[in-house]
Design a protein around this motif. Structure first.
Motif, PDB file in Angstrom:
ATOM      1  N   UNK A 374     -91.995 -25.056  18.562  1.00  0.00           N
ATOM      2  CA  UNK A 374     -90.980 -25.591  19.465  1.00  0.00           C
ATOM      3  C   UNK A 374     -90.257 -26.698  18.712  1.00  0.00           C
ATOM      4  N   UNK A 375     -88.931 -26.673  18.711  1.00  0.00           N
ATOM      5  CA  UNK A 375     -88.151 -27.663  17.970  1.00  0.00           C
ATOM      6  C   UNK A 375     -87.333 -28.502  18.942  1.00  0.00           C
ATOM      7  N   UNK A 376     -87.530 -29.822  18.890  1.00  0.00           N
ATOM      8  CA  UNK A 376     -86.804 -30.757  19.755  1.00  0.00           C
ATOM      9  C   UNK A 376     -85.816 -31.554  18.916  1.00  0.00           C
ATOM     10  N   UNK A 377     -84.533 -31.504  19.294  1.00  0.00           N
ATOM     11  CA  UNK A 377     -83.476 -32.151  18.513  1.00  0.00           C
ATOM     12  C   UNK A 377     -82.366 -32.566  19.474  1.00  0.00           C
ATOM     13  N   UNK A 378     -81.682 -33.663  19.131  1.00  0.00           N
ATOM     14  CA  UNK A 378     -80.632 -34.162  20.013  1.00  0.00           C
ATOM     15  C   UNK A 378     -79.239 -33.688  19.623  1.00  0.00           C
ATOM     16  N   UNK A 379     -79.118 -32.883  18.556  1.00  0.00           N
ATOM     17  CA  UNK A 379     -77.800 -32.481  18.067  1.00  0.00           C
ATOM     18  C   UNK A 379     -77.547 -31.008  18.380  1.00  0.00           C
ATOM     19  N   UNK A 380     -76.556 -30.688  19.222  1.00  0.00           N
ATOM     20  CA  UNK A 380     -76.302 -29.289  19.568  1.00  0.00           C
ATOM     21  C   UNK A 380     -76.036 -28.398  18.360  1.00  0.00           C
ATOM     22  N   UNK A 381     -75.310 -28.887  17.367  1.00  0.00           N
ATOM     23  CA  UNK A 381     -74.995 -28.059  16.199  1.00  0.00           C
ATOM     24  C   UNK A 381     -76.257 -27.677  15.433  1.00  0.00           C
ATOM     25  N   UNK A 382     -77.199 -28.620  15.311  1.00  0.00           N
ATOM     26  CA  UNK A 382     -78.447 -28.313  14.610  1.00  0.00           C
ATOM     27  C   UNK A 382     -79.255 -27.277  15.382  1.00  0.00           C
ATOM     28  N   UNK A 383     -79.286 -27.426  16.699  1.00  0.00           N
ATOM     29  CA  UNK A 383     -80.035 -26.458  17.507  1.00  0.00           C
ATOM     30  C   UNK A 383     -79.387 -25.082  17.429  1.00  0.00           C
ATOM     31  N   UNK A 384     -78.060 -25.032  17.401  1.00  0.00           N
ATOM     32  CA  UNK A 384     -77.369 -23.745  17.302  1.00  0.00           C
ATOM     33  C   UNK A 384     -77.686 -23.074  15.975  1.00  0.00           C
ATOM     34  N   UNK A 385     -77.769 -23.865  14.908  1.00  0.00           N
ATOM     35  CA  UNK A 385     -78.115 -23.290  13.611  1.00  0.00           C
ATOM     36  C   UNK A 385     -79.532 -22.713  13.623  1.00  0.00           C
ATOM     37  N   UNK A 386     -80.451 -23.423  14.266  1.00  0.00           N
ATOM     38  CA  UNK A 386     -81.825 -22.930  14.363  1.00  0.00           C
ATOM     39  C   UNK A 386     -81.872 -21.663  15.207  1.00  0.00           C
ATOM     40  N   UNK A 387     -81.116 -21.634  16.308  1.00  0.00           N
ATOM     41  CA  UNK A 387     -81.082 -20.439  17.149  1.00  0.00           C
ATOM     42  C   UNK A 387     -80.638 -19.227  16.338  1.00  0.00           C
ATOM     43  N   UNK A 388     -79.687 -19.436  15.441  1.00  0.00           N
ATOM     44  CA  UNK A 388     -79.182 -18.330  14.628  1.00  0.00           C
ATOM     45  C   UNK A 388     -80.145 -17.976  13.493  1.00  0.00           C
ATOM     46  N   UNK A 389     -80.678 -18.986  12.787  1.00  0.00           N
ATOM     47  CA  UNK A 389     -81.474 -18.723  11.597  1.00  0.00           C
ATOM     48  C   UNK A 389     -82.953 -18.552  11.836  1.00  0.00           C
ATOM     49  N   UNK A 390     -83.459 -19.074  12.944  1.00  0.00           N
ATOM     50  CA  UNK A 390     -84.878 -18.936  13.282  1.00  0.00           C
ATOM     51  C   UNK A 390     -84.976 -18.670  14.783  1.00  0.00           C
ATOM     52  N   UNK A 391     -84.512 -17.512  15.232  1.00  0.00           N
ATOM     53  CA  UNK A 391     -84.359 -17.257  16.677  1.00  0.00           C
ATOM     54  C   UNK A 391     -85.654 -17.254  17.463  1.00  0.00           C
TER      55      UNK A 391
END
Length: 638
Positions: A374-391
């Motif tokens: 589970x990855x917790x982050x406050x930056x939407x762009x970083x979370x979007x990158x994780x969603x794409x690269x580590x779905x």
């Protein structure tokens, strides 16, 4: 209107919802971890998904978990179906629901020929409201009358729980003002409140005597200012539990189902800047970040307390931050505000690499699959990158206000588990030992030299009395080396262990020079006496000790024990699951012959194997196993 709902409508209109069912979790969760479909909108999503044909979904996506859920209760329970369908879909599961007759919960749960038992549900939800008690009190009534009625209700539920074949989900009973304020004196209200809480406490304690019962406490949901019900719907339609409350209840049930299906997450990966502390390290420097001393700072300190509480219960912690490693180490080791220190983290990635790549590396380093993180982050762009690269990594969307970090982290119950064991509490210490093992690996030449240096020891034998909770947890959580996907409850395992004449159940306890791994593996079998055969029904091995030949050592020891016991053969099978494909060749690698019937349905993917015990596999040189003794007593059937 959300994009997720629009897409669901489009798929349904085009007749593609079953084929594209694997898209649904992402559509409901959103690209950045903030729910695309949230709150009561889940009812709409659930209505769209309720018409999905499970057979059609499985035809396109055969690995999709299908959950059969029966729902009954003392009031109108139909409104829970839509949010429950959506919540299960959000976690990649497909609901098949069966609803009992209106208000007929007692008949539904006691009639052996009834529709609920005929459906053979994996989970049965019995939704109860205060009316289940007050329907049985006289008019006028006193607190003592309510006490007697509540006692009878709990006694009935206890008797049902003792005989129910699947998981029975009950709930505490909310006590509404429309009942308490029928009493005009405060002393009687206090008496009613006390005895009502006693009844709910008895309900909650049913889990101690009935291992297949789960009781969902509604108080935390009601404490969030969720109303129990709309009084008009309660009066005219017997909807005594309102839509908001049922939506929250459905979420809790989905978390329960997820945990019992072995989908509990194991590792919380945290960003640092404006996540664990206030400030940006690269701009403010180590002295400029804070986790106390101000209103915002204290909010971060509170968040760290919650994270540390999770870690104390076996949740692994890791860091994934875009920062210089040296600066991060300085803060984690010496900053006066921090409650969490470097030793609290099983892995730290502080660099300028993409965060999805870091997450994959962290999972690999800890011997986990990405879907355990589970990855917790406050930056939407970083979370979007994780969603794409580590779905497969679950995302926790942290906002700008740190006071809400804890709410966001706990909202989805990612780390919920049926029971907590000593193994869980010791997990962080074991992963510190794992760090020393990695250091040994880095300092040795070949992998074989590393394995030899570990000095691995395995104690293979019947489970001890205190080990059954951990054994059940192992079967429920293990995915990669779970050769048939079988998951068992504690009571089932105890029953198998109590029948050594017909069943084999062995636990594998592992240790090496760096420490004790605890109970990491298990073997389950059935004796067929007339043929002199042991059928090995399943093997499990924790991912944290994979790739050390422990599984080969355990099987070699079992085969030797079977031959010494006079058996003719050991048979086994492998059944594919979404996560165990790497174990497909395990049995052949240990000398088993593939005896899968030629007419076996190829779509099922099942393979059958047999070992005639004439030529046993060699024990790996670097593993020492205390061999099992097969304790078969009494008559054994075929």
């Amino acid at each position: 209107m959300t994009k997720g709902l629009d897409r669901l409508r489009d798929l349904r209109a085009q007749g593609l919802l079953e084929k594209a069912y694997d898209e649904v979790p992402r559509l409901l969760a959103g690209e950045t971890g903030e729910p695309e479909v949230g709150g009561l909108e889940l009812r709409t999503a659930g209505r769209l998904l309720a018409g999905v044909d499970p057979a059609a979904v499985l035809a396109h996506r055969p690995a999709t978990p299908v959950i059969t859920v029966a729902v009954t209760g003392s009031c109108t329970v139909g409104p829970v179906r839509d949010p429950l369908t959506a919540e299960l879909a959000r976690h990649g599961m497909l609901a098949r629901t069966v609803t009992g007759d209106h208000g007929a919960w007692l008949r539904d749960l006691t009639d052996p020929a009834g529709a609920l038992r005929a459906a053979d549900p994996e989970f049965t939800l019995c939704l109860l409201d205060a009316g289940a008690v007050f329907a049985e009190v006289p008019v006028p009534w006193r607190p003592e009358d309510v006490e007697e009625a509540a006692g009878r209700l709990v006694d009935r539920l206890a008797a049902i729980a003792a005989d129910w074949p699947g998981t029975l989900v009950l709930n505490t009973l909310p006590l509404e003002r429309r009942y308490t304020h029928q009493l005009v004196d405060h002393a009687s209200r206090a008496r009613l409140g006390a005895l009502w809480r006693d009844a709910n406490a008895r309900l909650l304690r049913l889990v101690e005597s009935s291992p297949r019962v789960v009781v969902i406490d509604l108080d935390p949901l009601l404490g969030g200012a969720v109303p129990v019900a709309d009084p008009r719907l309660a009066q005219y339609a017997a909807v005594n539990l309102g839509a908001e409350l049922l939506a929250g209840y459905a979420r809790e049930v989905a978390h329960l189902v997820r945990s019992l299906r072995g989908r509990t997450r194991k590792c919380l990966v945290l960003d640092l800047d404006n996540t664990l502390w206030d400030g940006i390290l690269a701009e403010d420097g180590p002295e400029g970040v804070a986790a106390s001393g101000s209103l915002r700072g204290e909010a971060f300190h509170t968040f760290q307390r919650v994270v540390k509480q999770l870690a104390a219960q076996g949740v692994l912690l890791a860091v994934n931050s875009k920062n210089d490693a040296a600066a991060v180490r300085e803060v984690l080791t010496g900053h006066p505000d921090l409650l969490l220190r470097e030793d609290d983290f099983a892995a730290v990635r502080a660099n300028w690499a993409p965060k999805d790549a870091n997450l994959r590396e962290i999972a690999d380093e800890l011997g986990l699959a990405p879907d355990a993180c589970v990855f917790a982050d406050d930056t939407p762009a970083e979370r979007a990158q994780v969603r794409h690269g580590a779905p497969d990594v679950a995302l926790v969307a942290l906002g700008a206000d740190p006071a809400l970090h804890t709410t966001a982290l706990l909202a989805d119950g990612w780390f919920d588990t049926p029971a907590l064991t000593d193994e869980d509490r010791a997990r962080a210490g074991r992963y510190r030992g794992e760090r020393r093992r990695r250091e040994l690996r880095a300092g040795t030449g070949s992998y074989e030299e590393f394995l030899t240096g570990l000095d691995t020891r395995v104690d293979l034998g019947p489970p001890r009395a205190h080990e059954f909770p951990r054994l059940a947890q192992l079967t429920q959580r293990t995915n990669q080396f779970n050769l048939t996907g079988l998951r068992l409850r504690e009571d089932e395992l105890r029953a198998y262990a109590a029948d050594p004449a017909h069943r084999l159940l062995l636990a594998a306890r592992t240790a090496d020079r760096f420490g004790d791994h605890g109970l990491t593996g298990a073997l389950l079998g059935r004796y067929h006496e007339s043929a002199g055969v042991l059928e090995l029904e399943n093997m499990w091995l924790s991912c944290r000790v994979l790739a050390r030949a422990i599984e080969q050592a355990c099987l070699a020891a079992l085969l030797a024990a079977a031959r010494d016991d006079g058996l003719n053969a050991v048979e086994a099978r492998w059944l594919p699951t979404p996560r165990n494909h790497r174990a497909r060749g395990f049995y052949p690698s240990c000398g088993f012959e593939d005896v899968t019937p030629p007419n076996r349905d190829p779509a099922a993917g099942e393979r059958r194997y047999r070992h005639d015990l004439t030529r046993l596999p060699a024990m790996p040189d670097h593993v020492r196993v205390d061999p099992p003794v097969l304790e078969r007593t009494g008559h054994r059937d075929g």
